[in-house]
Motif scaffolding. Sequence first.
Motif, PDB file in Angstrom:
ATOM      1  N   ASP A   5       0.787  -1.238   0.000  1.00 10.30           N
ATOM      2  CA  ASP A   5       0.000   0.000   0.000  1.00 10.30           C
ATOM      3  C   ASP A   5       0.817   1.287   0.000  1.00 10.30           C
ATOM      4  N   MET A   6       2.034   1.242   0.546  1.00 10.97           N
ATOM      5  CA  MET A   6       2.797   2.476   0.691  1.00 10.97           C
ATOM      6  C   MET A   6       4.292   2.169   0.615  1.00 10.97           C
ATOM      7  N   LEU A   7       5.030   3.073  -0.038  1.00 11.82           N
ATOM      8  CA  LEU A   7       6.471   2.931  -0.174  1.00 11.82           C
ATOM      9  C   LEU A   7       7.157   4.216   0.256  1.00 11.82           C
ATOM     10  N   LEU A   8       8.163   4.086   1.101  1.00  9.34           N
ATOM     11  CA  LEU A   8       9.021   5.194   1.497  1.00  9.34           C
ATOM     12  C   LEU A   8      10.351   5.039   0.777  1.00  9.34           C
ATOM     13  N   ASP A   9      10.788   6.092   0.108  1.00  6.43           N
ATOM     14  CA  ASP A   9      12.092   6.123  -0.564  1.00  6.43           C
ATOM     15  C   ASP A   9      12.826   7.335  -0.004  1.00  6.43           C
ATOM     16  N   SER A  10      13.868   7.082   0.786  1.00  6.43           N
ATOM     17  CA  SER A  10      14.597   8.193   1.397  1.00  6.43           C
ATOM     18  C   SER A  10      16.091   8.016   1.213  1.00  6.43           C
ATOM     19  N   THR A  11      16.794   9.141   1.245  1.00  7.42           N
ATOM     20  CA  THR A  11      18.241   9.167   1.112  1.00  7.42           C
ATOM     21  C   THR A  11      18.813   9.964   2.275  1.00  7.42           C
ATOM     22  N   LEU A  12      19.791   9.361   2.938  1.00  4.63           N
ATOM     23  CA  LEU A  12      20.451  10.011   4.066  1.00  4.63           C
ATOM     24  C   LEU A  12      21.941  10.099   3.792  1.00  4.63           C
ATOM     25  N   THR A  13      22.608  11.008   4.475  1.00  5.08           N
ATOM     26  CA  THR A  13      24.012  11.266   4.183  1.00  5.08           C
ATOM     27  C   THR A  13      24.920  10.084   4.494  1.00  5.08           C
ATOM     28  N   ASP A  14      24.619   9.338   5.563  1.00  3.32           N
ATOM     29  CA  ASP A  14      25.458   8.204   5.943  1.00  3.32           C
ATOM     30  C   ASP A  14      24.716   7.333   6.962  1.00  3.32           C
ATOM     31  N   GLU A  15      25.380   6.270   7.416  1.00  2.00           N
ATOM     32  CA  GLU A  15      24.742   5.355   8.348  1.00  2.00           C
ATOM     33  C   GLU A  15      24.454   6.014   9.701  1.00  2.00           C
ATOM     34  N   ALA A  16      25.305   6.941  10.112  1.00  2.00           N
ATOM     35  CA  ALA A  16      25.060   7.664  11.360  1.00  2.00           C
ATOM     36  C   ALA A  16      23.799   8.511  11.247  1.00  2.00           C
ATOM     37  N   ALA A  17      23.576   9.120  10.091  1.00  2.00           N
ATOM     38  CA  ALA A  17      22.356   9.909   9.872  1.00  2.00           C
ATOM     39  C   ALA A  17      21.129   9.009   9.889  1.00  2.00           C
ATOM     40  N   LEU A  18      21.236   7.798   9.328  1.00  2.00           N
ATOM     41  CA  LEU A  18      20.122   6.850   9.366  1.00  2.00           C
ATOM     42  C   LEU A  18      19.794   6.477  10.806  1.00  2.00           C
ATOM     43  N   ALA A  19      20.808   6.200  11.605  1.00  2.00           N
ATOM     44  CA  ALA A  19      20.587   5.853  13.007  1.00  2.00           C
ATOM     45  C   ALA A  19      19.940   7.009  13.764  1.00  2.00           C
ATOM     46  N   ALA A  20      20.389   8.241  13.494  1.00  2.00           N
ATOM     47  CA  ALA A  20      19.812   9.415  14.147  1.00  2.00           C
ATOM     48  C   ALA A  20      18.367   9.642  13.698  1.00  2.00           C
ATOM     49  N   TYR A  21      18.096   9.441  12.419  1.00  2.00           N
ATOM     50  CA  TYR A  21      16.745   9.569  11.864  1.00  2.00           C
ATOM     51  C   TYR A  21      15.795   8.611  12.575  1.00  2.00           C
ATOM     52  N   GLN A  22      16.246   7.372  12.764  1.00  2.00           N
ATOM     53  CA  GLN A  22      15.385   6.356  13.363  1.00  2.00           C
ATOM     54  C   GLN A  22      15.042   6.669  14.814  1.00  2.00           C
ATOM     55  N   LYS A  23      15.875   7.470  15.499  1.00  2.00           N
ATOM     56  CA  LYS A  23      15.631   7.828  16.893  1.00  2.00           C
ATOM     57  C   LYS A  23      15.052   9.232  17.063  1.00  2.00           C
ATOM     58  N   HIS A  24      14.942   9.966  15.972  1.00  2.00           N
ATOM     59  CA  HIS A  24      14.476  11.359  16.041  1.00  2.00           C
ATOM     60  C   HIS A  24      13.034  11.396  16.551  1.00  2.00           C
ATOM     61  N   PRO A  25      12.721  12.270  17.502  1.00  2.00           N
ATOM     62  CA  PRO A  25      11.367  12.314  18.076  1.00  2.00           C
ATOM     63  C   PRO A  25      10.256  12.543  17.044  1.00  2.00           C
ATOM     64  N   ASP A  26      10.511  13.378  16.041  1.00  2.00           N
ATOM     65  CA  ASP A  26       9.488  13.618  15.017  1.00  2.00           C
ATOM     66  C   ASP A  26       9.253  12.356  14.183  1.00  2.00           C
ATOM     67  N   HIS A  27      10.323  11.620  13.881  1.00  2.00           N
ATOM     68  CA  HIS A  27      10.176  10.364  13.152  1.00  2.00           C
ATOM     69  C   HIS A  27       9.438   9.334  14.000  1.00  2.00           C
ATOM     70  N   LEU A  28       9.781   9.253  15.278  1.00  2.00           N
ATOM     71  CA  LEU A  28       9.128   8.284  16.167  1.00  2.00           C
ATOM     72  C   LEU A  28       7.625   8.532  16.266  1.00  2.00           C
ATOM     73  N   GLU A  29       7.223   9.785  16.232  1.00  2.00           N
ATOM     74  CA  GLU A  29       5.793  10.127  16.281  1.00  2.00           C
ATOM     75  C   GLU A  29       5.067   9.613  15.034  1.00  2.00           C
ATOM     76  N   VAL A  30       5.658   9.828  13.874  1.00  2.00           N
ATOM     77  CA  VAL A  30       5.066   9.344  12.624  1.00  2.00           C
ATOM     78  C   VAL A  30       5.088   7.814  12.599  1.00  2.00           C
ATOM     79  N   ALA A  31       6.199   7.218  13.032  1.00  2.00           N
ATOM     80  CA  ALA A  31       6.334   5.759  13.036  1.00  2.00           C
ATOM     81  C   ALA A  31       5.279   5.113  13.930  1.00  2.00           C
ATOM     82  N   LYS A  32       4.963   5.735  15.041  1.00  2.00           N
ATOM     83  CA  LYS A  32       3.931   5.203  15.942  1.00  2.00           C
ATOM     84  C   LYS A  32       2.593   5.108  15.218  1.00  2.00           C
TER      85      LYS A  32
END
Length: 99
Positions: free
Chosen positions: A56-83
């Motif tokens: 039903d839905m696809l997310l396609d995102s690009t991040l600067t590096d693996e550290a940015a991906l890890a930070a994205y996954q823990k970011h409070p705004d992302h966590l709110e959407v993920a919930k």
Amino acid sequence: MVKHIIIWTLKEGLSESEKTKALIKAKRGLEGLKGRVDGLEAISVQIDNLESSNADMLLDSTLTDEAALAAYQKHPDHLEVAKFIKEITCDRKCIDFLI
């Protein structure tokens, strides 16, 4: 650079109207993260799928590096959407790779 792609399937039992509203809310929430999460270079959500699709839905995102991906996954705004997304979906597939 890191490519972060996720494919979701919505839970059974949602009416077409509920599905549409949920997909739009998820898309707006995810795409709204651009400019709010350091290292998130690009983000796009696909919800207008052809009949041949089996998700039903696809997310396609690009991040600067693996550290940015890890930070994205823990970011409070992302966590709110993920919930919210966890509440409306029953299946999630993810692939991350270097580009």
